[in-house]
Structure formats: C-alpha cells, structure tokens
Scaffold this motif. Structure first.
Motif: not given
Lengths: 962, 115
Positions: A194-210
């Motif tokens: 929950l503290t890693q918002r920027e890293a997660i949203q910038a990651d290419p895997l964000y959309v598949p994970a979402l």
C-alpha cells in the motif's frame, strides 16, 4: 484478544455445531451464537487501541522464503468489515434458528456458516495477500456448501455449482494478479504494497495485474458481466441469502477494491473499467429486478444493482466517492439484510415467494409490514432513512463524473437506474403488503415468532437511527474512509446531513422517486412488454458454455487417453529420450577426469551373465516361467555387483527382495497363463526394438559419461561420513543415514510400503467378495499340481530352520548400526523365514500359529517409528533427533543404546508386516482356487497313527481328471 | 570397468523398455522390474564405482565409497517391491475378472481378432 484468535474462533467453533446436533436445536444455535459473540467481543477489545490511531497486528512466519506469512492486520476498514460480518452473523444465527425447519440438519448448517464466517473475517483481517487468497478461496468453497445446503433441490445444487464456478474462476485470475502485484512491490504484505503506489502504477505489469485482480473482485461481487450467478444462488435458505448477499460474500470483492484503492485507483484504466462495470451493473440490475416476480429474485437483482453502485463510487477514484462507498456499504448491509429476512418471513408464513400470489398482507402481518416498509423505503432512497443519504452522495458524485464524451450521459443513466431502483422498492411494498386482502394464500399468513422478526427489527432501528441522525455515523464513516484512502488523499470535509440545499443530486432524487411511482402505476403493461421481449437467459448460456468445455475436454482426453497402455509407454519413453537428447546436444561437457578401473575376469564373467540373461529373456519371454528364472539370474548378478562395488547393505537388500519378488511372481503365475502368445506384428516388434535400443544406448552413454567424471559440486556425502559416528553413534554410514540423517525420508517410505500392502489386501478382499470369487471356485487349474502337498523332509527342515532364521534376523538387526544390516534387511530375512513356513506346512497350519495380524504389525512399526520421532520433542529437539549413549551392565561388555535402534525397530516391523501382508493376500487368492488343502501340515507324520492313504488319494487334486 | 557397468545398465534398460511395450501384463511387469534394476544401478552409479571400500567406518581407513546413493537405493529397492506387488495384484484382478491379460483396452478395429 489477539487477531489470530478472532480469525481462528469461527473455524474452531465450526466443529461444535456438528457435534452438538444431538443435543437439540437450542444448544446447537446457542453454541454457534456464543462462538460468534466471543469473536465479536474479541474484535471489539481491540477497538480502543484502533481509535488511538494504532494499527493492530499479529504476525507469524509461515513460509518466509516464499514471502507467505500469517500476518494479520486490522485498520479501520478491516475492523468495519469484521464488525459487519460478525455482527450481522449474530442476527443471522438467531434468525436461522427460528427459520430452519425440524427436517433440516441444523448442526451441518451452522458448521458451514461458521466456516464461512471465519473465512470472511480472515479476508478482511489479512495483511499478507497470499494468506488473503487462501481465505478468499475458502469463502468460495464454504459458500458453495451453504448455497447448496438444501441438497434435495436441483436449483440449489445448480446455483451452488454456478456460484463456485464463477467465483472460483475469478479467484484463479486473482491469484495471478496478486502474484504480479507482489512481484512489483517486492513483498506480499499489504502494509508494504500500500505504500508503493508510484512504483506499481508505473510498472508495465500494472494493467495485467489490475485486470486479473478486478476479475476476482467482479466475479465475487457479481458485477456485469458476471452478475448472473447471484440470482441463481437464491435457491439457498433465506438466512444464507441474507448473510452472503447483504453483508459478506458479495462485499468481499468490494472490500478488496477498497483495500487496494490507494495503489490501484486513480489511473484511467481503473476509472474506465471499474466505473463502467459499476454503472452497467447498477442500471441492468435495477431494470431486471423490477420485473422479477420472485421476492428473493427481486432482492437479488437489487443487490446486484447496489453492488454496481458501490463499485462505481470506488471507480471514480475521488476521496468523496470512497467516502460515499463506505457509507453505502454500511447502509446497504442494514436495509438489505432486513429485506432478505422479511422475504424469508413471508415465504415461511405464506409458503410462497411469488409476488403475484401475495398482496394485502399489511393487516395480517403488521410487524413484518413495518419492518419491510422501512427497509424498502430506505432502499428506494426516501429521506429519513439511511439509504437516502448515501444515495444522495452517489448522485452528487455522479453529477461530477464524465464518461465517454457527453456530460449528461452518466447522470442520465444513473437517474434512470435510480428510477427503477425506486420502482422495485415500491413494488416490494405495494404488491406484497398493500392492496386487497386475498383469500387464496397457500397458507394462512400471520406474524412470525419473535425470534424471526427481532433481528430484522433491530436492523430497521439502525436504518432509521442513521437516517434521522446521520451525525451519529459520521465519525465512524470518516474514520473508515481514512483507512480506505490510506494517506493518498484527504478525507473530504463534508458532513453527512439530510439537507444540503437544492443540489443537482436532490433534483435527480426527486425525478427518480416520482418516476418510480409512475413506473409502478404502469407496471402491468410494462411487465407484459418485458415478458414479450426476447432476452438472453444467463443460465442457458452458462450451461451451454460448460457443456462445450466438457465436450472439448472429453474429446482431448479420449484421443490421448484411449486405453492403449502400450502407446502411453512408447510416448513416455520417446519423450524422455528426446528430452535427454536435447540436453546432451545442447549442453556443455567436460573431459573425463577419472581413470577407469581395470577390468578383471570376475567382473567380465558377471557382465556376460547379465547380458546373456537379459538378451535371452527378451528372446524367450513368451515362456513365462523361464522368464522368471532369467529375471532371478539378473537380480542375483545385480546383488553381486552391489557387493563387488562396496555396497554390502544394498547387496543384502537386493538378494532378499529378489527372493520375495520371485515368490510373489510365482504365486501370480499360478493364475496367469503359462505363455505369452506372440501377437505383435513384425513392424511393431521392430518399432519397439528401435525404441528399446535407442533407450539402451542413451542410458549407456549417460551412465558412462557420469562414471568417468568427478561430480562438479562437492558431494554432501563427506558430511555424512564425518558425522556418522560422532553425531549418529554408528559406523555403518548407510544405516545411520537411513535411521538418522534422513530418518524422515525413511519414515515416509515405510508408510508408503505399509499403504502399498494395505492396497493389496483391500484389492484382494474386493476380488474375493465379487464375481471373481465364483470364477476362482470353479477354476480348473491349467497346470498339473504336485502330488505331495507338504513333503515331510521340507516341513521338518523348514521348522528346524525357523529359529535359526529368526536368530539371523535379530543378529542382522542388532548389528545394523555398525555393520551391514539393519531394519530393512532384517525385516526381509524374517519375512522369508515365515513365508517358507507357509510354503512348507500350508496356509492353514501357518495361519493358526499366526499370533498378530499383519496389519497390526505394519501399524505397530509405523507407530514405533513415529513415537521415536515424537520422543525427541520432549527434550526440546526437532522431530526424529536421535540420541545415543554407551552403557555397561556388569557381566557384559560396554554396549551402545541409540534411539535410532527404536526407529529401526519400527522399520523392521513395517517391512515384515508389509511383505507378509502382500504375500498372504496372494495366498488367500490361491486358496480359493485350489480348495484342497490337506488338513495335516505334513503328508506323512509318524506321530499320526493312521496314514490316511485312502483320504489322500481322494484329496489329491488331479488336474487332468478334474 | 566403467564401460561394463554402463553397458549393463543400458542393456537392462533396453530389455526393460522392449518388454514394457509388449501387449500382455506379465511381460510388462517383468519389463518394469528390469527398468527398476537399471534405475537403481544408475542411481548407485552417481556415487561412482569403488572397489573394496564399503562405507563402514574403521580406524585407520580413509577411503570409503559414497554412502548417500546407497542409502537412497536401499529404500528404493524395498519400495519397488511394494509397487511390483501392487501392480501384480491389479494385473491378477484384471485377468481373473475378465479372462484377458491384455494391457490395452480392446480397440474397435481388433476386437474381431480377439473373439
């Protein structure tokens, strides 16, 4: 109370109702209630700390190497959901006690309910997402049991199956999404993620994970296009529907979206996917709901619609939206649960849920009428009830939301949905309670006992209380919202109040309520129109899809798995050879580092015997007895090879196993034909020969390659050699490895051996109790039998040998720790000694003298080994830690006692029991076939004064004549 | 010597594979047993070949054969007996129940040959 206990209590308590079934309904329900109440009180005991701003945690490392730890965490959001789950759970338990009929198995019901409750509490209090996934799947499974509780109803079974399929598939998708999320964040702990918002949203895997995580949430929370399972789950008993579909199961998806809100929301992907799905679900559910005639179906679609509303609020990604979502979760849980309960009451008292057969119940069931009306008005969004407040906030949020172009689109659609929402709420009141009293109710309706109306009444009090005095709920809602936002946004500075002035939201509300009343007035023609419109039927489509999958799976399986074992074996062999070949040609190879050992005459002779026997065996395998003898030769050469290459333990094991294997195969050959007919075509023989030769060449190459090189890594064997005496107290390193270093392995192995023997026993029993028995009895032996049953010389000799064999067994066992021998070999040797008695003196004679059943011996062996292992817990060591010491009892020499010897005793007993049980089972088959077994253990017994000449001839079976 | 050992393993594998591909239960069981020998010998070979140095500790002796593969192969030998026995009882049950010891299910095409 520790969070562990809060989560564990429902699971532990789940054992009780099933056990207390016989103690009566009151005890059963009372216990369940007490379990939930204890868990709730335990939860509330953490509230003061929570309100001080702490986050309650409980952590235990489970599999730290995988990042999978049982970490529990409670913040405002978790506490809110846990309170809903446990609090509403209490009301449901009270209600269910009155609702369930005497024919229903109450213990089973409450066991499932508590399992479900525990799984839900686990979801909302998990800090580790892998543990959360485990609980998530548990809710799918336990809800399957709950929905299908009325097993006799086909709808119940189908609904449960559909719910499990849809939510289970979503759960699978979510596992993928969660793993990706954990990979991105570098931790599976929510508190880190929950503290890693920027890293997660910038990651290419964000959309598949979402997308994968949302699939899990949408299936669980019945969002379009996965909404169809929820109405079918209504075949469950009403308490289940009230629990699962108001406050718990379907809110799990919502919970997770709220939990992940700080890291996942705020991107265009999140906004478009979640808001669109929520809006469509909201409108679609409301429209379909209005035209349902089944009370529970109407409520089911209204639930779908309201879940869409909450989803949409979370989708907009604004702090105000999140706050409105939290408030509506609370309000929806209160009024929807009360409505489900009232529907259950109506069903219970009138014996129908069909709205067309109801109406005019207000005088007959006044209490229910009041409860249902308050809850339904709240659902419709009428002021002074809590539903109005959160719906108003939703409309406020909607008026600022733009999706796909035109500004007016979202507000218009939302108003349209709200209009239908108001209409079905009014219909629930109007068509059930208002109108003329009828005289054709299936049963005479009256208000239920207090046990049934008190729980919903309690909820309606909350509905009104929050509705009139929203400021009471405001601190809690803001507190929870702060937890949802997780510091990513400020809690909005707004007040929960009835009157905000003339806002667009109020206008939309007025339109919706007025429109709803008009719609209800026009219900009859609209309903006819609805019935006439063709619509896709979800259940039919679902079943067609499932059937298609089954067809594809069946076609695939039947093509590959066509019952031709030979084909599988060939494919397997070729696949292994191909994989090995690939590795061989693509891998690196080092030059030979070992000098070959010189060849001598003995080795060459042994090699010639082995090759000769193997080749001869292949050529002559049609003669089965000869094949067996040749196999025996090969086995002997292998044992000799073990002895020659410095492995005395292996040589002893191999030779004794060889003996029992040959006896076993001889027993089998007794029944099987003597010869194998030659059926394969020349082509098949050539093909098989090619596979065999390629396989043989490949293994030769691999083995030779291996033997000519030192290992690349330092072998761990050095450790064993060094520590065998110091740490294990034995000089026979192989035995010390078996009973000490790798004792756990050995423990597993004797269990496997015992299971194999029991399988053989069970299969024999099945054969003997089935049609095979008759065949065996009528079977004419195809081989001439020996004239002597039990030759005198052999009987006498074997009996004299028995004590010697036992002595050798004991000797081999005792010396095993220090010299070649040990439990395995001793077990085999003693087994051979006993088998010989069976062969010489007959089954009857031997069985009469058998003191302990072989199953018991296996069990005793496993138990002895296990208890030895457990014994090392007492001084505080790990399982199976061994201890040894040297003792001296005066007249004897100093000698060693090791706990490993006890363990080895267990190995000895298991091996003995397993070998004997298998061979005995085969002999039992044989006895059925040749009924004749001499009543005497010896054919000629000098101590018997009547040599039964005549009897003997009559007894002797003569294969040719009979 | 190493080549003799390796070729022995190879021949056992080849004979085992050929017999496993036969059509009746008995040769398949014999073939599986031969494969067991081959696999056990191969596992044993991972300790490399040593003559005259059993892994039994003695004063003054420093050269021992590798004990670990021996321990693993020892249990493998015993377990393989259990597995052989299970397969044999299954084969027996199938034969006694149907009077047929083919390992393959009867196919449409060759059902007439059998009759």
């Amino acid at each position: 109370m520790s969070l562990f206990l809060v989560v564990a209590l429902p699971f532990l308590g789940a054992l009780l109702p099933g056990l207390l079934n016989g103690a009566g309904r009151k005890v059963c329900a009372g216990t369940t209630f007490a379990v939930s109440l204890t868990a709730l009180i335990g939860l509330l005991s953490n509230l003061p700390a929570l309100l001080r701003g702490e986050v309650i945690e409980a952590r235990v490392d489970w599999l730290p190497a995988l990042g999978m730890n049982v970490n529990l965490m409670m913040d405002g959001l978790g506490a809110f959901f846990a309170c809903l789950i446990l609090g509403i759970g209490l009301l449901i338990i009270a209600y269910a006690k009155a609702y369930l009929s005497r024919n229903d198995n109450m213990g089973e019901f409450f066991t499932y309910l508590l399992l479900f409750q525990g799984a839900m509490v686990g979801i909302v209090l998990s800090d580790n997402i892998l543990v959360l996934l485990v609980f998530w799947e548990l809710t799918s499974l336990s809800s399957f049991l709950l929905i299908g509780y009325w097993k006799h109803l086909p709808e119940g079974r189908q609904g449960a199956r559909m719910a499990l399929t849809v939510t289970g598939m979503g759960g699978l998708a979510m596992i993928g999404g969660m793993l990706m999320l954990g990979q991105i964040a570098g931790s599976y702990d929510l508190s880190v993620i929950l503290t890693q918002r920027e890293a997660i949203q910038a990651d290419p895997l964000y959309v598949p994970a979402l997308i994968l995580i949302l699939l899990g949430c949408f299936t669980k929370s019945a969002q379009f296009p996965f909404h169809f399972w929820l109405p079918h789950a209504m075949a469950a008993p009403t308490p289940v529907s009230a629990y699962l579909h108001s406050a718990t199961m379907v809110k799990a998806g919502i919970f997770l979206m709220a939990r992940m809100w700080p890291v996942l929301s705020g991107t265009p992907e999140w906004f478009y996917i979640v808001t669109t799905a929520g809006l469509i679900t909201m409108v679609l559910g409301a429209v379909i709901g209005l035209f349902k005639h089944d009370l529970k179906a109407l409520l089911a679609f209204s639930t779908v619609s309201h879940l869409g509303l909450i989803t949409m609020l979370l989708g907009t990604g604004t702090a105000f939206g999140a706050m409105a979502a939290v408030f509506h979760i609370l309000n929806h849980a209160t009024f929807k649960c009360a409505l489900f309960m009232s529907a259950g009451i109506i069903d219970h008292e009138t014996h129908t849920r069909d709205i067309r057969r109801l109406g005019g119940l207000r005088h007959l069931m006044p209490v229910t009428f009041v409860i249902a009306t308050i809850a339904a008005l709240s659902m419709a969004g009428i002021p002074f009830f809590n539903g109005f407040l959160s719906k108003e906030m939703w409309l406020e949020e909607v008026s600022h939301t733009t999706l796909y172009g035109p500004d007016w689109l979202v507000p218009a659609l939302a108003t349209f949905g709200a209009l239908f929402s108001a209409a079905y709420s009014f219909r629930y009141i109007g068509h059930v309670f208002l109108g003329k009293e009828r005289d054709d109710y299936p049963a005479h309706p009256h208000d239920p006992p207090a046990g049934m109306w008190l729980p919903p009444a309690f909820l309606t009090v909350l509905v009104v209380l929050i509705g009139v005095m929203p400021f009471l709920a405001e601190p809690a809602v803001k507190f929870i919202t702060a937890a949802v936002l997780g510091g990513e946004a400020e809690v909005p500075d707004v007040y929960l109040a009835l009157w905000h002035g003339v806002t667009p939201a109020l206008m939309m509300s007025i339109i919706a309520v007025t429109g709803g009343l008009i719609l209800l007035a026009l219900f009859a023609p609209l309903s006819n129109l609805w019935e006439a419109t063709p619509r896709p039927e979800a259940k039919v489509i679902f079943e067609a899809v499932i059937a298609a999958f089954v067809r594809v799976a069946r076609a695939t399986t039947q093509t590959l798995h066509n019952g031709a074992f030979t084909q599988y074996a060939a494919i397997l062999a070729l696949a292994v050879i191909a994989a090995g070949g690939h590795a061989w040609w693509t891998g690196d190879s080092l030059p030979a580092t070992r000098a070959p050992l010189p060849v001598n005459v003995i080795a060459a002779a042994g090699w010639l015997m082995l090759i000769g026997a193997a080749v001869f065996l292949v050529i002559k395998h049609h003669n089965r007895l000869l094949a067996l003898i040749l196999m025996g030769i090969i086995g002997l050469v292998v044992s000799v090879a073990f002895a020659y290459f410095s492995a005395p333990d292996l040589a002893m094991t191999q030779i004794s196993v060889e003996v029992v294997t040959i006896i076993l195969l001889l027993l089998a050959l007794n029944f099987l034909p003597d010869t194998t007919p030659s059926e394969s075509s020349l082509g098949k023989k050539l093909r098989d020969g090619c596979i065999a030769v390629i396989g043989g060449v490949a293994t030769t190459g691999l083995t030779w390659h291996l033997l000519m090189r030192e290992s690349v890594m330092t072998p761990i064997s050095e450790y064993h050699l060094e520590n065998s005496y110091k740490g294990g107290g034995g000089t026979n390193v192989v035995n010390v490895i078996l009973v000490d270093f790798r004792g756990f392995d050995t423990f597993g192995e004797i269990i496997v051996l015992g299971i194999a023997a029991l399988v053989i026993y069970a299969l024999t029993e099945t054969l003997l109790s089935g049609p095979v028995r008759a065949r065996l009895l009528n079977r004419i032996p195809d081989k001439p039998l020996a004239g002597d049953h039990h030759p005198l010389m052999m009987v006498v000799l074997t009996r004299m040998m028995m004590p010697v064999v036992l002595m050798i067994g004991v000797y081999i066992f005792l010396r095993g720790h220090n010299l070649p021998g040990g439990g395995f070999i001793a077990g085999l040797v003693v087994a051979i000694g006993v088998v010989v008695q069976y062969m010489a003196s007959g089954f009857n004679w031997a069985t009469e003298r058998q003191r302990y059943p072989y199953h018991g011996i296996i069990g005793a062996g496993v138990l002895a080994a296990g208890l030895t292992g457990i014994g090392s817990w007492f001084p505080g060591h790990e399982f199976l830690t061994s201890a040894f010491g040297y003792f001296r009892i005066p007249p004897m020499q100093e000698f060693e006692l090791a706990t490993a010897a006890l363990f080895d005793l267990g190995v000895f007993l298991s091996v003995l029991g397993a070998v004997m049980l298998s061979l005995e089972s085969f002999s039992r088959l044989a006895r059925r076939a040749h009924v004749e077994d001499s009543e005497y253990a010896m054919d000629i017994d000098p101590s018997r004064d009547d040599p039964p000449e005549g009897d003997r001839q009559a007894d002797t079976p003569d294969g040719k004549e009979s | 010597m190493e080549f003799l050992f390796a070729s022995g393993v190879g021949v056992l594998t080849a004979a085992g594979l050929y017999l496993v591909l036969r059509l009746r239960t008995f040769p398949v069981i014999i073939g599986a047993s031969l494969l067991t020998y081959a696999v056990n010998l191969f596992l044993f070979a991972s300790g490399r070949l040593t003559i005259g140095a059993p892994p039994v500790l003695m004063d003054g002796v420093t050269r021992y054969s590798d004990p670990l593969p021996q321990a693993l192969v020892l249990t493998a030998i015993v377990i393989s007996f259990g597995m052989t026995a299970v397969v044999v009882v299954i084969a027996l049950g199938a034969y006694l129940g149907a009077d047929d010891d083919h390992v393959n299910d009867p196919q449409e095409s060759d059902s007439e040959d059998r009759a």
